[in-house]
Design an enzyme around this catalytic site. Sequence first.
Site, PDB file in Angstrom:
ATOM      1  N   LYS A  81       0.764  -1.393  -0.084  1.00 22.24           N
ATOM      2  CA  LYS A  81      -0.122   0.001  -0.046  1.00 22.24           C
ATOM      3  C   LYS A  81       0.739   1.212   0.105  1.00 22.24           C
ATOM      4  O   LYS A  81       1.907   1.285   0.517  1.00 22.24           O
ATOM      5  CB  LYS A  81      -0.826   0.125   1.214  1.00 22.24           C
ATOM      6  CG  LYS A  81      -1.932   1.157   1.391  1.00 22.24           C
ATOM      7  CD  LYS A  81      -2.809   0.959   2.436  1.00 22.24           C
ATOM      8  CE  LYS A  81      -3.909   2.060   2.662  1.00 22.24           C
ATOM      9  NZ  LYS A  81      -4.556   1.861   3.943  1.00 22.24           N
ATOM     10  N   SER A 162      -9.600   1.932   3.485  1.00 22.35           N
ATOM     11  CA  SER A 162      -8.606   2.736   2.619  1.00 22.35           C
ATOM     12  C   SER A 162      -7.855   1.917   1.688  1.00 22.35           C
ATOM     13  O   SER A 162      -7.136   2.311   0.795  1.00 22.35           O
ATOM     14  CB  SER A 162      -7.957   3.762   3.238  1.00 22.35           C
ATOM     15  OG  SER A 162      -7.076   3.042   4.148  1.00 22.35           O
ATOM     16  N   SER A 186      -9.998  -0.307   7.321  1.00 25.35           N
ATOM     17  CA  SER A 186      -9.351  -0.144   6.048  1.00 25.35           C
ATOM     18  C   SER A 186      -8.848  -1.387   5.704  1.00 25.35           C
ATOM     19  O   SER A 186      -8.411  -1.202   4.320  1.00 25.35           O
ATOM     20  CB  SER A 186      -8.259   0.940   6.308  1.00 25.35           C
ATOM     21  OG  SER A 186      -9.052   2.170   6.464  1.00 25.35           O
TER      22      SER A 186
END
Length: 481
Positions: A81, A162, A186
Site C-alpha cells: 500500500k 482505505s 481499512s
Amino acid sequence: MALPETDLLKLNVTDLLPLLRRGDLSAEDVLRAYLGRIERHNPRLRSVLEVNPAALEEARRLDALPGDQRGPLHGLPVLVKDNIDTVAPLHTTAGSALLSGHQPAQDAPLVARLRAAGAVVIGKANLTEWANFMTLGMPNGYSSQGGQTVNPWRAGADTGGSSSGSGVSVAARLAPVAIGTETSGSILSPSHQNGVIGLKPTLGLLPRTGIVPISHSQDTAGPMGRSAADLAALMQVLQGSDGRDPATEDAPSLDFSALPDGALRGARIGIIREQYWQFLMPGELERLEAVLDTLRDAGAEVVDPAPLASVSALEGWHSEVLVYEFKHDLNAYLAGVQHGPHSLAEVIEAGDADPARLQKYGQTLLFAAQGTRGDLSERGYKAAREHDLRCSRDEGLDLLFSDGDGSLRLDAVLFPKYLGAAVGAKAGYPSVSVPVGLVDGLPLGVQLCGPAWSDVRLLALAADLHQRLGGFVPAPDSGDA
C-alpha cells in the site's frame, strides 16, 4: 518447470513458495506473469499506483542465489500500500499528488523484512487518499495521485477503503498477496468488498515505523490474500518489535508456521446481532444464516446472540481520538519529507491553492485535525481515548473473551460484513475478514474478532471456515459479473 501463465496465476502463496525455493519456478517467470496482469488490467482497475522498475532485476538476483541462501518468501511478488515507505526508485504518496516526489531514505521495517525474506516488491497500491482521513464523503478508492480504483467484480460497486488497491489487486490477481493498513476498517472493508481474506493484527504485533499515520492508538499494517495460510506465511516474517515503535515493545513472538486443521471443532463463536444485522439485505441475511450452519456443522459452539453490552456507546464511527492524533502523528512523519509538504498546515494550504486537483471532495477532516493543539494535551482527547478503551475492552469485548466470572469465554465473535471493525480497532484486538460467498454477484464477508494476541487462532478459525465454504474465488476479468 515452466507453467502456463493461467496455471501459475492459480497458485496460492503457499503453493508458490516451495516451487520458488526449490527452483522449480523462477522468480522472474512468476513476476512477469503478474506484471502482465497489471499491464492488461490496471488501466481499468487503477489499483496499482506504481510498478517497481527494479523488480525484474531483483527477481533475477534472487534466481541466482543457491538454495541454502533462499529466504522463506523467496521470489514472492508482494504489492505494498502506498502509505508504507519504500526506497527509490519507488515513491510513497499516501495517495496525495502533493507527495508524488517523495522517496523515503529507508524502507519501512515491514518492507525491509519482506525484502530480507526474499520477497519482491512488485509495486505500490492505490488507496483512499490520506488513508480516508481527508474529508467526509470521500469515495472509497479515490486519490488525487491515482484516481478512482474500480471494483473488479462490478464497475461502480464499492471497493472498500482505505486499502482499496490492495484488496482489488488480490481479487483481480494482479498480485498474489498485498499489504494494507487499517485504522478502523481499512483492511476489513476492502477485503469484504473484493472477496479476499484480510487480517488486522493485534496492535503492536507489526511495527508502524515508516507508515504515513492517522492514529498511533489504532494504526496497524496487515496482509491481504487468497487464503489464511497465505497470510500466516507473511505474518511469520512481518511480526516483531521495532525500537522506534513503542507499541511493539511487549509483543510476543507468535508461531504462524503451521495453522492447525479443523480449528472450528470445539471453538466458541459468539454472534453479535444487536445494531448490526438490521442493516443487512434479505440475500445477505440468508447467506449469513447458512454460514452459521456451516460453523455448527464444523463442530463449533455458536453462541447466538452474544451480547456486546457497550455496542450503543460505540455505534457509528466516533473519530474524536483520530482527529486529535492525526495532526500530532502526521506532522511527525511529514517533518522528514524532503519533496512535499512538511506539516498538515502545508497540506491544507496547498489544497486550498489548487482545489480542483487536490481537494476534489474537500478536506473537512484535515481542517478538524488542524484545529487541535497537536500535542495531545487536551482534556477532550484523554476523555475520548478513555471512553474508547472502556467501551471496547472493559465493558465490551473483554466480557466476552475473559475467563472471569460471568464471561462467555468465547474464542471469537462474528460480525456481518465488516460492521464491527471500529470495535476491534478501538480495543486494538485482531480481526480477520473471511469471504463467505456471493450475493447478487458481489462478495460477502464476515469479520471474526478475537482477544489480544490471538492472531494465530483467528487465522486458523478463518482457514477452516473459508475452506468449508469453497476457498478463494477470483474476480472475473471482465469486471461485469
